[in-house]
Design an enzyme around this catalytic site. Structure first.
Site, PDB file in Angstrom:
ATOM      1  CB  CYS A 127      -0.940  -0.006   1.194  1.00  0.00           C
ATOM      2  SG  CYS A 127      -1.907  -1.499   1.288  1.00  0.00           S
ATOM      3  CG  HIS A 267      -3.240   3.220   2.659  1.00  0.00           C
ATOM      4  ND1 HIS A 267      -3.694   2.958   1.386  1.00  0.00           N
ATOM      5  CD2 HIS A 267      -3.269   2.026   3.328  1.00  0.00           C
ATOM      6  CE1 HIS A 267      -3.982   1.663   1.290  1.00  0.00           C
ATOM      7  NE2 HIS A 267      -3.734   1.084   2.455  1.00  0.00           N
ATOM      8  CG  ASN A 297      -6.633  -1.099   1.435  1.00  0.00           C
ATOM      9  OD1 ASN A 297      -5.939  -0.618   0.542  1.00  0.00           O
ATOM     10  ND2 ASN A 297      -6.127  -1.651   2.518  1.00  0.00           N
TER      11      ASN A 297
HETATM   12  O1  UT7 Z   1      -3.713  -1.524   3.582  1.00  0.00           O
HETATM   13  C1  UT7 Z   1      -2.688  -2.158   4.283  1.00  0.00           C
HETATM   14  C2  UT7 Z   1      -2.837  -2.023   5.698  1.00  0.00           C
HETATM   15  N1  UT7 Z   1      -4.066  -2.598   6.173  1.00  0.00           N
HETATM   16  C3  UT7 Z   1      -4.636  -2.086   7.210  1.00  0.00           C
HETATM   17  O2  UT7 Z   1      -4.161  -1.079   7.696  1.00  0.00           O
HETATM   18  C4  UT7 Z   1      -5.806  -2.773   7.852  1.00  0.00           C
HETATM   19  C5  UT7 Z   1      -5.665  -2.737   9.342  1.00  0.00           C
HETATM   20  N2  UT7 Z   1      -6.682  -3.472  10.077  1.00  0.00           N
HETATM   21  C6  UT7 Z   1      -7.970  -3.090  10.120  1.00  0.00           C
HETATM   22  O3  UT7 Z   1      -8.368  -2.155   9.461  1.00  0.00           O
HETATM   23  C7  UT7 Z   1      -8.900  -3.836  11.062  1.00  0.00           C
HETATM   24  O4  UT7 Z   1      -8.141  -4.624  11.930  1.00  0.00           O
HETATM   25  C8  UT7 Z   1      -9.945  -4.718  10.322  1.00  0.00           C
HETATM   26  C9  UT7 Z   1     -10.966  -3.843   9.634  1.00  0.00           C
HETATM   27  C10 UT7 Z   1      -9.262  -5.618   9.334  1.00  0.00           C
HETATM   28  C11 UT7 Z   1     -10.695  -5.561  11.356  1.00  0.00           C
HETATM   29  O5  UT7 Z   1     -11.277  -4.731  12.349  1.00  0.00           O
HETATM   30  P1  UT7 Z   1     -11.053  -5.023  13.897  1.00  0.00           P
HETATM   31  O6  UT7 Z   1     -11.842  -4.041  14.637  1.00  0.00           O
HETATM   32  O7  UT7 Z   1      -9.577  -5.078  14.146  1.00  0.00           O
HETATM   33  O8  UT7 Z   1     -11.726  -6.436  14.048  1.00  0.00           O
HETATM   34  P2  UT7 Z   1     -11.070  -7.823  14.517  1.00  0.00           P
HETATM   35  O9  UT7 Z   1     -10.192  -8.382  13.455  1.00  0.00           O
HETATM   36  O10 UT7 Z   1     -10.480  -7.624  15.871  1.00  0.00           O
HETATM   37  O11 UT7 Z   1     -12.366  -8.714  14.638  1.00  0.00           O
HETATM   38  C12 UT7 Z   1     -13.392  -8.426  15.591  1.00  0.00           C
HETATM   39  C13 UT7 Z   1     -14.509  -9.425  15.398  1.00  0.00           C
HETATM   40  C14 UT7 Z   1     -14.026 -10.864  15.353  1.00  0.00           C
HETATM   41  O12 UT7 Z   1     -15.005 -11.659  15.991  1.00  0.00           O
HETATM   42  P3  UT7 Z   1     -14.760 -12.148  17.521  1.00  0.00           P
HETATM   43  O13 UT7 Z   1     -13.492 -12.935  17.486  1.00  0.00           O
HETATM   44  O14 UT7 Z   1     -14.663 -10.897  18.326  1.00  0.00           O
HETATM   45  O15 UT7 Z   1     -15.996 -12.960  17.789  1.00  0.00           O
HETATM   46  C15 UT7 Z   1     -14.023 -11.197  13.903  1.00  0.00           C
HETATM   47  O16 UT7 Z   1     -14.204 -12.567  13.632  1.00  0.00           O
HETATM   48  O17 UT7 Z   1     -15.160  -9.183  14.148  1.00  0.00           O
HETATM   49  C16 UT7 Z   1     -15.203 -10.405  13.410  1.00  0.00           C
HETATM   50  N3  UT7 Z   1     -15.149 -10.084  11.981  1.00  0.00           N
HETATM   51  C17 UT7 Z   1     -16.249  -9.791  11.267  1.00  0.00           C
HETATM   52  N4  UT7 Z   1     -17.558  -9.764  11.587  1.00  0.00           N
HETATM   53  C18 UT7 Z   1     -18.427  -9.418  10.624  1.00  0.00           C
HETATM   54  C19 UT7 Z   1     -14.069  -9.980  11.203  1.00  0.00           C
HETATM   55  N5  UT7 Z   1     -14.432  -9.625   9.954  1.00  0.00           N
HETATM   56  C20 UT7 Z   1     -15.789  -9.509   9.968  1.00  0.00           C
HETATM   57  C21 UT7 Z   1     -16.745  -9.170   9.001  1.00  0.00           C
HETATM   58  N6  UT7 Z   1     -18.051  -9.141   9.371  1.00  0.00           N
HETATM   59  N7  UT7 Z   1     -16.422  -8.864   7.735  1.00  0.00           N
END
Ligand code: UT7
Length: 342
Positions: A127, A267, A297
């Site tokens: 990215c 970004h 993204n």
């Molecule tokens: O471009 C290159 C760099 N990339 C980035 O900078 C991305 C950085 N990361 C992020 O933007 C975030 O971490 C994400 C958007 C990818 C995820 O958000 P988060 O708030 O960190 O969520 P998480 O991964 O901690 O997941 C929280 C919960 C999990 O469920 P449990 O374990 O709490 O029951 C996931 O399984 O959300 C669940 N989950 C979803 N639920 C519904 C993960 N993806 C989804 C989804 N829909 N699409």
């Protein structure tokens, strides 16, 4: 000084101020909404919007390759700059979704544009690729080695996205952006760029299959190694701290502060990341150009598409100080400060 020494005039001794003299972008027609994703994986519009700020993203046609999107963006940037394909000395494509492993996507772009004079290469810094690529191009133009560089960020991430993985498939989209770099005698132009990498964290965001470590095989396909893998929460943390530091360093290097900045182009990985950066840098959110709700993204294309849209809608005006910041797999990061001279 002997006769030979007095005749030598290396253009590489020059240091010229380099500006962006044209921008362009392209988004494929097909829109994939959060409602569409609800039918594909276990997710909700509410989760995607509150966790990321994304509402829809664009998906390229099967017969539309990264180089095709790059060419569309490049043509618009060339129109803006008032240049012809044969004026281009260098084509650089920043991408993690090239048309092929080789030849480089820049060569496909060259052929489609008829930019016969250009040498071509790709840069892979995920990215951060556009900011890395712009700095490579700037150095070539600043030194006098070349006059015109076409720098593109282009991605067809839809073909390296695992559409069964809700943790990643809701995040990514396709698109392309391009800039033309020249030294047209502007006083400021691109003022400073800071780039950084941390390979110790490479495995937090990667596409493990198809390279020399996991050559493509039936097994790698079965194991879905040809799709992007991301430890989202970890990446989030590093993205915020690295982008904030890079922005501060780039501003310090050119003698400016965050208060001098008129527009910030971050970004577009997550609206919450942008808000966290905003708080830490102390710049009001109105200064940030955000189009994440429309495109998600687009990796290397995100920053340059946002720049083009910010310019086209008048968010960036002549004389403005613009700060661009990016973070991606590698890890890689970068920040660039410029005065908008067009
Ligand atoms: O471009 C290159 C760099 N990339 C980035 O900078 C991305 C950085 N990361 C992020 O933007 C975030 O971490 C994400 C958007 C990818 C995820 O958000 P988060 O708030 O960190 O969520 P998480 O991964 O901690 O997941 C929280 C919960 C999990 O469920 P449990 O374990 O709490 O029951 C996931 O399984 O959300 C669940 N989950 C979803 N639920 C519904 C993960 N993806 C989804 C989804 N829909 N699409």
């Amino acid at each position: 000084m002997n006769d030979r020494d007095s005749r030598i005039k290396s253009p590489l001794r020059e240091v010229r101020t380099v500006s962006i003299v044209g921008t362009g972008s392209y988004a494929p027609e097909r829109v994939l909404t959060n409602a569409d994703l609800e039918k594909m994986v276990e997710t909700t519009d509410e989760w995607i919007v509150t966790r990321t700020g994304m509402k829809e993203r664009r998906i390229a046609r099967p017969d539309e390759f990264t180089s095709d999107m790059a060419v569309q963006a490049a043509r618009r940037a060339m129109d803006q700059a008032g240049i012809q394909p044969t004026d281009i000395d260098m084509i650089l494509v920043a991408t993690i979704s090239p048309d092929m492993v080789f030849p480089n996507t820049g060569c496909f772009v060259q052929n489609k544009l008829g930019a016969t004079k250009a040498f071509c290469l790709d840069v892979e810094a995920a990215c951060s690729g556009f900011l890395y690529g712009m700095e490579v191009g700037r150095q070539f133009v600043a030194s006098g080695a070349i006059n015109t560089a076409l720098i593109i960020g282009a991605e067809k991430l839809s073909c390296i996205t695992d559409w069964q993985d809700r943790g990643t498939c809701v995040l990514f989209g396709d698109g392309a952006g391009a800039v033309i770099l020249q030294a047209r005698g502007a006083r400021h132009g691109i003022l400073s760029t800071v780039l950084g990498s941390d390979g110790t964290l490479a495995e937090l965001l990667m596409l493990p299959g198809g390279g020399s470590r996991n050559p493509a095989s039936e097994q790698t396909v079965k194991d879905r190694l040809h799709y992007m893998k991301m430890s989202g929460r970890e990446v989030f943390k590093h993205a915020v701290t690295k982008m904030v530091q890079a922005a501060k360093d780039a501003l310090e290097r050119c003698g400016l502060t965050i208060d001098d900045v008129d527009c910030i182009i971050p970004h577009q990985a997550n609206r919450r990341i942008i808000e966290a950066i905003g708080q830490r840098l102390g710049a009001p959110l109105e200064k940030y150009f955000i189009n994440i709700e429309k495109y998600g993204n687009m990796s290397a294309a995100s920053v340059v598409v946002a720049l083009d849209e910010a310019v086209q809608c008048g968010h960036v005006k002549k004389g403005d100080i613009v700060l661009m910041i990016a973070f991606g797999g590698g890890f890689t990061w970068g920040a660039s400060v410029l005065e908008w001279t067009k």
